[in-house]
Design an enzyme around this catalytic site. Sequence first.
Site, PDB file in Angstrom:
ATOM      1  N   GLY A  11       9.071   2.528 -20.381  1.00  0.00           N
ATOM      2  CA  GLY A  11       8.858   1.199 -19.982  1.00  0.00           C
ATOM      3  C   GLY A  11       7.292   0.747 -19.995  1.00  0.00           C
ATOM      4  O   GLY A  11       7.334   0.652 -21.371  1.00  0.00           O
ATOM      5  N   CYS A  12       7.227   0.104 -19.194  1.00  0.00           N
ATOM      6  CA  CYS A  12       5.628  -0.439 -19.604  1.00  0.00           C
ATOM      7  C   CYS A  12       4.743   0.338 -19.851  1.00  0.00           C
ATOM      8  O   CYS A  12       4.604   1.424 -19.420  1.00  0.00           O
ATOM      9  CB  CYS A  12       5.413  -1.374 -18.637  1.00  0.00           C
ATOM     10  N   PHE A  13       4.421  -0.138 -21.190  1.00  0.00           N
ATOM     11  CA  PHE A  13       2.984   0.845 -21.854  1.00  0.00           C
ATOM     12  C   PHE A  13       1.986   1.213 -21.068  1.00  0.00           C
ATOM     13  O   PHE A  13       1.296   1.866 -21.309  1.00  0.00           O
ATOM     14  CB  PHE A  13       3.166   0.287 -23.278  1.00  0.00           C
ATOM     15  N   TRP A  14       1.474   0.515 -19.945  1.00  0.00           N
ATOM     16  CA  TRP A  14       0.270   0.356 -18.991  1.00  0.00           C
ATOM     17  C   TRP A  14       0.185   1.850 -18.639  1.00  0.00           C
ATOM     18  O   TRP A  14      -0.621   2.079 -18.177  1.00  0.00           O
ATOM     19  CB  TRP A  14       0.198  -0.363 -18.091  1.00  0.00           C
ATOM     20  N   TYR A 158       0.475  -2.277  -9.511  1.00  0.00           N
ATOM     21  CA  TYR A 158       1.660  -2.841 -10.526  1.00  0.00           C
ATOM     22  C   TYR A 158       2.692  -1.617 -10.492  1.00  0.00           C
ATOM     23  O   TYR A 158       3.744  -1.243 -10.102  1.00  0.00           O
ATOM     24  CB  TYR A 158       1.200  -2.775 -12.275  1.00  0.00           C
TER      25      TYR A 158
END
EC number: 1.8.4.11
Length: 177
Positions: A11-14, A158
């Site tokens: 998913g989101c790499f953050w 987030y």
Amino acid sequence: MTKEYATLAGGCFWCMVKPFTSYPGIKSVVSGYSGGHVDNPTYEQVCTNKTGHVEAVQITFDPEVTSFENILDIYFKTFDPTDDQGQFFDRGESYQPVIFYHDEHQKKAAEFKKQQLNEQGIFKKPVITPIKPYKNFYPAEDYHQDYYKKNPVHYYQYQRGSGRKAFIESHWGNQNA
């Protein structure tokens, strides 16, 4: 130092960087794009879901200090491995989880870990994270690197708002959440 690479999408790499950064033997964690057919894609291009890339991290590690198996243990505690359509409220090809193996050892370790998780019954649905051969990795733009450090308030919001933090805590407690 001997070094090896692990290239993982969840998913989101953050949200895929912080869990690995303080683990012994891990030398670097870089956010980027992997698996696609466009050279040096931008974030905007990847978000169109037309490049074939997924958001991923590339982890450089010392195999004399930690193993790929240990990295997989961390990895599977950072996302929902039963969802191959994206992660939490991030949907689409660019957010699909994938293990990109660099050699046969990594391939076998990933297959074994998936089988082990399915046998343990930790999740209500089967673990379906794809295991694919490593093809490429392009570092993301600077503003995406170490996002959790540069934007800690937004990062935390987030994680909570997307449902990622709650999912991880419900399956693993506070580990990596």
